[in-house]
Design an enzyme around this catalytic site. Structure first.
Site, mmCIF file in Angstrom:
data_model
loop_
_atom_site.group_PDB
_atom_site.id
_atom_site.type_symbol
_atom_site.label_atom_id
_atom_site.label_comp_id
_atom_site.label_asym_id
_atom_site.label_seq_id
_atom_site.Cartn_x
_atom_site.Cartn_y
_atom_site.Cartn_z
ATOM 1 N N ARG A 148 53.380 -37.377 69.092
ATOM 2 C CA ARG A 148 54.182 -36.488 69.934
ATOM 3 C C ARG A 148 54.901 -37.337 70.974
ATOM 4 N NH1 ARG A 148 48.948 -34.084 69.648
ATOM 5 N NH2 ARG A 148 48.913 -32.028 68.646
ATOM 6 N N LYS A 172 46.778 -33.985 72.874
ATOM 7 C CA LYS A 172 46.549 -32.675 73.482
ATOM 8 C C LYS A 172 45.051 -32.388 73.570
ATOM 9 C CE LYS A 172 50.704 -29.941 72.589
ATOM 10 N NZ LYS A 172 51.233 -28.732 71.927
ATOM 11 N N HIS A 247 61.110 -34.290 68.103
ATOM 12 C CA HIS A 247 59.938 -33.699 67.445
ATOM 13 C C HIS A 247 60.138 -33.568 65.939
ATOM 14 C CE1 HIS A 247 56.021 -31.974 68.188
ATOM 15 N NE2 HIS A 247 56.278 -30.971 67.376
ATOM 16 N N ARG A 250 58.309 -36.144 63.929
ATOM 17 C CA ARG A 250 56.897 -35.812 63.666
ATOM 18 C C ARG A 250 56.811 -34.841 62.490
ATOM 19 N NH1 ARG A 250 51.590 -35.075 66.132
ATOM 20 N NH2 ARG A 250 50.999 -32.872 66.222
ATOM 21 N N HIS A 273 45.905 -32.106 65.387
ATOM 22 C CA HIS A 273 45.872 -30.652 65.521
ATOM 23 C C HIS A 273 44.431 -30.182 65.696
ATOM 24 C CE1 HIS A 273 49.927 -30.001 63.227
ATOM 25 N NE2 HIS A 273 50.108 -30.212 64.523
ATOM 26 N N TYR A 282 53.510 -27.166 57.590
ATOM 27 C CA TYR A 282 54.183 -28.270 56.910
ATOM 28 C C TYR A 282 54.046 -28.201 55.388
ATOM 29 C CZ TYR A 282 54.328 -30.190 61.593
ATOM 30 O OH TYR A 282 54.558 -30.357 62.933
#
Length: 306
Positions: A148, A172, A247, A250, A273, A282
């Site tokens: 990211r 994250k 982004h 990614r 994730h 995806y």
């Protein structure tokens, strides 16, 4: 805004402290504070304990009327929700009027736009300028390792081990993940570090620095990406150009992995994730792939209708 700060100074200070302690990035802190300021302005000086769900919904409705996207509306809702959550934990409020407000429905099945491998080659050929090596290294981390933009921004020199070809990424949820570094990316990273400008602060550990020797900001990386995508589409008529952002690199990484046979769980780990449901966006296929799949079927008709 100064009036809002005067009225809610204690609550705003507490919210900032809470976000810092929770490990929110500077980018998120700034974004959430801006949204909360806007919400507080809509209260017209009302005491925090007097705020009801009605006031939150009224604010979000006014946001929608301005024509913002569902995702932006949901981000503003998340900011207000976090604000009250922080106040409750800091004992400055007793209720969260934003907790029961529903999110806007977004296009959860919308196919994320991405670049295929040939397009990625053209994209990297579009990287120009004095800091071309640094910028190529940044985009390689996004396109071939799935980082990211905030993760690239936060990278320190100590996170990279060129000998073992590994990179530690702080993502994250304040979670670390260790990623293998492809040989070509490993070489470019080493070259970028060798050309790195000496920071003006002795203790600056940032892997990527600006021309002033400071940690390269998220905004600056976004701007570099925007300029590169503009050159990438220079031959395309303006009205036909796609809306690309950093982004999308990614997205390209995740899409390439799945199309080359990587399993969903592995891709989830590489992307960082927390939920595999997020990774499933995806697994999209193109119309051509659908046609090719159908074409493989050997349709056998009954002889009576031939």
């Amino acid at each position: 805004m100064s009036e809002v700060k005067d009225i809610y100074e204690e609550q705003l200070d507490a919210f900032l402290i809470w976000m810092k302690d929770a490990g929110y990035t500077m980018y998120t802190q700034k974004s959430y504070l801006s949204d909360v300021y806007e919400f507080l302005e809509s209260l017209n000086g009302k005491n925090i304990e007097q705020v009801k769900k009605l006031h939150v919904i009224s604010y979000l409705s006014s946001v929608r009327e301005r024509g913002v996207s569902d995702s932006t509306r949901n981000r503003k809702h998340a900011a207000v929700n976090c604000f009250f959550k922080a106040l409750i934990e800091m004992e400055l409020a007793t209720q969260n009027p934003a907790s029961g407000v529903k999110k806007s429905k977004t296009e959860s099945n919308r196919t994320p736009s991405f670049l295929n491998e040939q397009e990625l080659i053209r994209f990297f050929e579009s990287v120009q300028g004095k800091y071309r090596t640094r910028n190529i290294a940044i985009f390689l981390l996004m396109a071939y390792m799935g980082l990211r933009i905030g993760e690239v921004h936060a990278l320190n020199l100590s996170d990279f081990n060129p000998e073992h070809k590994t990179l530690n990424v702080f993502g994250k949820g304040r979670k670390w993940r260790s990623l293998p570094v492809p040989e070509s990316v490993n070489q470019m990273l080493q070259q970028a570090i060798a050309e790195r400008l000496e920071p003006w602060r002795a203790k600056e550990e940032a892997m990527f620095t600006s021309q002033k020797g400071r940690r390269l900001s998220i905004r600056c990386i976004q701007q570099i990406a925007a300029e590169t995508f503009e050159r990438f589409q220079a031959d395309v008529p303006k009205q036909q150009r796609l809306s690309y952002s950093s982004h999308k690199l990614r997205h390209s990484f995740a899409t390439m992995l799945l199309r080359k046979g990587a399993d969903l769980r592995t891709v989830q780990e590489l992307l960082g994730h927390s939920s595999i449901q997020t990774t499933t966006i995806y697994t999209h296929v193109t119309s051509r792939e659908k046609e090719e799949a159908i074409a493989r079927l050997n349709v056998q008709l009954p002889t009576t209708i031939r």
